[in-house]
Design a protein around this motif. Sequence first.
Motif, short mmCIF file in Angstrom:
data_model
loop_
_atom_site.label_atom_id
_atom_site.label_comp_id
_atom_site.label_asym_id
_atom_site.label_seq_id
_atom_site.Cartn_x
_atom_site.Cartn_y
_atom_site.Cartn_z
N VAL A 35 9.20 9.46 -4.56
CA VAL A 35 10.66 9.53 -4.62
C VAL A 35 11.03 10.24 -5.91
CG1 VAL A 35 10.78 7.17 -5.59
CG2 VAL A 35 12.82 8.17 -4.54
N SER A 36 12.07 11.07 -5.85
CA SER A 36 12.47 11.84 -7.04
C SER A 36 13.24 10.96 -8.00
CB SER A 36 13.30 13.06 -6.62
OG SER A 36 14.51 12.65 -6.02
N SER A 37 13.32 11.39 -9.26
CA SER A 37 13.90 10.56 -10.31
C SER A 37 15.40 10.35 -10.15
CB SER A 37 13.61 11.16 -11.69
OG SER A 37 12.29 10.87 -12.05
N ASP A 38 16.07 11.20 -9.38
CA ASP A 38 17.49 10.95 -9.12
C ASP A 38 17.69 10.24 -7.79
OD1 ASP A 38 16.85 12.92 -7.34
OD2 ASP A 38 18.29 14.40 -8.06
N GLY A 39 16.60 9.89 -7.12
CA GLY A 39 16.68 9.15 -5.88
C GLY A 39 17.10 9.98 -4.68
N ARG A 40 17.30 11.28 -4.86
CA ARG A 40 17.82 12.08 -3.75
C ARG A 40 16.75 12.37 -2.68
NH1 ARG A 40 20.99 18.00 -3.57
NH2 ARG A 40 20.85 18.14 -1.30
N ASP A 50 0.83 -1.21 0.00
CA ASP A 50 0.00 0.00 0.00
C ASP A 50 0.86 1.26 0.00
OD1 ASP A 50 -2.13 -1.60 0.09
OD2 ASP A 50 -2.88 -0.95 2.06
N SER A 51 2.05 1.16 0.54
CA SER A 51 2.91 2.34 0.67
C SER A 51 3.89 2.47 -0.50
CB SER A 51 3.72 2.25 1.97
OG SER A 51 4.58 1.12 1.91
N LEU A 52 3.77 1.55 -1.46
CA LEU A 52 4.74 1.50 -2.56
C LEU A 52 4.53 2.62 -3.56
CD1 LEU A 52 6.89 -0.13 -4.20
CD2 LEU A 52 5.01 -1.50 -5.09
N SER A 53 5.62 3.28 -3.96
CA SER A 53 5.54 4.20 -5.11
C SER A 53 6.86 4.19 -5.85
CB SER A 53 5.17 5.62 -4.66
OG SER A 53 6.24 6.20 -3.95
N PHE A 54 6.82 4.66 -7.10
CA PHE A 54 8.01 4.66 -7.96
C PHE A 54 8.34 6.08 -8.39
CE2 PHE A 54 5.76 0.64 -8.73
CZ PHE A 54 6.76 -0.27 -8.45
N SER A 55 9.62 6.30 -8.70
CA SER A 55 9.97 7.55 -9.37
C SER A 55 9.43 7.47 -10.78
CB SER A 55 11.49 7.76 -9.37
OG SER A 55 12.12 6.73 -10.11
N SER A 56 9.21 8.62 -11.41
CA SER A 56 8.54 8.60 -12.72
C SER A 56 9.40 7.92 -13.77
CB SER A 56 8.16 10.01 -13.15
OG SER A 56 9.33 10.75 -13.36
N ASN A 57 10.71 7.87 -13.58
CA ASN A 57 11.56 7.19 -14.57
C ASN A 57 11.76 5.71 -14.26
OD1 ASN A 57 13.20 7.41 -12.36
ND2 ASN A 57 14.88 8.44 -13.40
N GLY A 58 11.12 5.21 -13.20
CA GLY A 58 11.18 3.80 -12.89
C GLY A 58 12.51 3.33 -12.33
N LYS A 59 13.36 4.25 -11.89
CA LYS A 59 14.67 3.83 -11.39
C LYS A 59 14.70 3.62 -9.88
CE LYS A 59 17.69 5.30 -15.02
NZ LYS A 59 18.88 5.99 -15.44
N TRP A 60 13.71 4.15 -9.19
CA TRP A 60 13.71 4.05 -7.72
C TRP A 60 12.31 3.71 -7.24
CZ3 TRP A 60 18.46 4.89 -5.59
CH2 TRP A 60 19.38 5.61 -6.37
N MET A 61 12.25 3.06 -6.06
CA MET A 61 10.95 2.91 -5.43
C MET A 61 11.11 3.12 -3.93
SD MET A 61 10.20 -1.20 -5.43
CE MET A 61 10.20 -1.91 -3.79
#
Length: 966
Positions: free
Chosen positions: A241-246, A190-201
């Motif tokens: 999460v941001s696309s650079d994972g920061r 339920d708490s799962l989300s991805f960065s828009s570029n799919g590199k981080w979750m």
Amino acid sequence: MHKRKLLRRGGGSLLTGLLLALVLNFTMSGLKTSADTTSPWLGVTDPVLQKDSELAPGTAVPYSVNGNRDCTQTTMAFVTNKQDVCGVETSFGLLDSNSNLQLNNTKSAGKLNNYNGYQQGIIGVPSSSTVINYTSPPTAGLYLWFTKNLQDAINTTVNPVTYQVNYQVNRGADVGLRDKAHTLLAAQTDSLSFSSNGKWMVVDSPYRAMLRVNLDTFEVLPFAPAFNYDIGIAPGAQTAVSSDGRYAVVASRPFNLFKIYDLSTCGVVPNSVSTPVTCQSRDLLPFMQSKITNLQGVSAIRFLSDDSLSLYANYYLTAGVSSTNQVAKYILSSAGGSAQRIEYLAMGDSYISGEGAYDYQDGTDTDNNHCHLSQKSYPHLVAVSLSFNSFHSVACSGATMNDINNGSGQYKGQVRDNKTRDQRNSESILSSFSVGYINQSDFVTRYRPGAVTLSISGNDIGFSSIVKTCVTASYTCYNTYEDRLELIRQINAKFPKIVETYKKIKNVSPDSKVYVVGYPQIAFVGGNCANNVHLNTEEIGFSQQIISYLDLVIKQAASKAGVYYVDTENALAGHRLCETKSSDVAVNGLTAGNDKPSFLHGPMGNESYHPNQLGHQILEQAVLAATQSLTQTMPTANPNAAPPSETGLAILDMPHTNRGIYNLNYNNQMTGDVAYKGTLQSIYVDGLEYSLKLQSSYSATIHSDPINLGSFSTDANGDLSFSAQIPSGVPTGYHTLQVTGTNFAGELVNIYKIIYVAASQDDYDGDGIVNSIDPCGFVGVFHQDYDQDSLDDSCDGFIDEPPAVITPPPTTEPTSPADETPADPEPTTTQNEQEQSTPPADSSTPDSESVPDFQPATVPVDIPQVINTDVQPADNLVPNTSSQTVQAEPSSVIATAATITNQETATLEPEVLSDSISKNMVAARVSTVEAAASSPTASRDYPKLMILASGSLLSIISAAAWKFRN
Ligand SMILES: [Ca+2]
Ligand SMILES: [Ca+2]
Ligand SMILES: [Ca+2]
């Protein structure tokens, strides 16, 4: 000369890039241990909150999976019915939360059945080919298992009776979610989300920590406390999460939580993960509560960039009264970021880059970069008109929707240096607005412009290739029902992607006004066509219909996406090809190619059939008027907007041949633009994009008289990469090269590109005249040069009025009285000699319509010793630019001579050019120089034309533009 110029052009940006890379590397490595660069989110200054829009009462936050994961609401077509789904756009296709899968470029969706042992249900990762499976652990949550390259792991079955497609995962997962001690970490999806570029979750691992997971390495960072599930309250976790994972965000309405974490500040991760490590964060809730009265909670939080978030907030109009609940969308920016950073951004393809208007921006007309971004393009003119402080265009000739959207690390851009985004310095590219290197929508994300104008989708259906086919085919092009139906269906098939492209721009920058500009009609039916048009009446009629149809589909897509459609279809009326005298036409006719030799786009210049400078001036006015100077508000999205029905379409009112209809996919990337007879041509098709089966056979053919080039097998990834011999018997000219076979869904697939088959590299059309001196390369010449610029009318994109003959001022008319000008009739040369063509009214030449003969002055006059030694770049001398005076100062140059230098200076007979040297005249002489220089022994050092005036060097002009014009 040539090389030096390249270095000069590339040098600046390369150096800047290198410096930036150094700075960035330094900063980034510093960030890993401590926050050297304090994030603007974490400082003492408050962020900035802007309301984007209020949702109508009763409207909910856009649907998401489990209330937190993004999905796209769309329709999936199954064999028997269509279903509305909310799916994740993965790199292999659309996957919804019920495991329905529609692979890329397939017509029917099927169920994706998981590998035995996993629970049914597969989670798609956006923009990624990795999927997540799960199994139940002994305690709370699920164990997550990652299967990389899904396309390598599925078998297709098609039911022989119902034709329903089924996909079966045929192997176990590659890796599980574990810490370094190899312990499986349960996850609360339920708490799962991805960065828009799919590199981080990010996901909550119950009783351990909130985790950030790198989806390339599967490395885990426990950065925040896990939710407490023991108190009986579901947290309804909202994460991002941001696309650079920061950066990561964790929020929960019942837990009164809204925090942003800077993950570059976190401590060292131990081998065994049981609690979070220390990371710096900021509690955003007090700020939000101070700005929004009676705030209840925030949801659907997404990073627009590292320093701004979009989110929805619930609040009560009356404290404590839930029936007065309101929802509004907000943009929250860090103290360092503001909502709008530039006023205006233009993006898209050649119609907006200004292909054909020349005056290309530095770096956009080189061997590698053919973006042809013109300073005379209408967005530049609009920006000047509206006195904008900040305007940029990132449009690039040839752009498709992929070049707008593709943010993946493997995307190579439109430049031809064969580097992927991962190998580039994106930061440097973004900050310098370099075009053609990364996807254009990232500039919107970064700069959140006040207004965007966008022109896109013509290249996705191969519009310019359609025109090329019509120009060169000996038959009338697209003159059957079937030919046109395939084209219409191909356009309709792009509709969902066009809508998505518009929506994406809106989503990454909700404050921007997005103006989608349609395509103008370029030719007039039934007029008097100049020699450079090369289209018959039927073909012009077809071009009108297809442009109209494409505009209609674009308009519908804009309506569905809720962006503003700018109608420019009839903007050029009165100035279209065949509509008026050629010097007043706003569109180039067929234009000889003058791009650099290494990456020719074929013998026809890309400028062909594109608006010229006049065209862009007209389009500027049209865009200003239609958008009320870029202030027109955005329309409400119409979810029912769709392409028109095929029934009754005028464009399809053509004779039937009753041949089969193919499912066509135009692919500009699959091979080069030119092939040579008797040589190998490399062809590449991305298996993922077309859902090609792995290690399966596809055949290649060349049309229109089909010639089989052989059968070729896809590799273990489904990609097709082969070289095919182009038979010597293929007639010279434009042909369709196509690859056909069956895709994963069991459907026939046809991927094609229109290419030029040349007789040889040096002589495209095989007429025995080498390209460099073959006037129009491949179309027949008329031996007419109306505007006397030494370009045959057949391939002179702009046929201007002929240069006026210079008239000496009449003797009776005194010039400036009190200066030292002698009384003899010395002609005056100015920058605008053309305008002097009409002799002043004079009683001494009473009724003469005839223009006096040109009289080269032969009397030596005083001129400075060295008049001008500027070296003219070859590009300045592309001969179809309209006549201008070259180096016309001082104003009374008399006798001149032409000299050609090669390595051993060869000298042409000195000759009198004229009393003023215009580009046209120089052009005429350079063709002579060119002929002299094209001998087999001529060195690679390009010949130069030296213009001398009374023995003094006036100008040196490289003839490279001629030598390699074709
Ligand atoms: Ca030739
Ligand atoms: Ca001409
Ligand atoms: Ca011309």
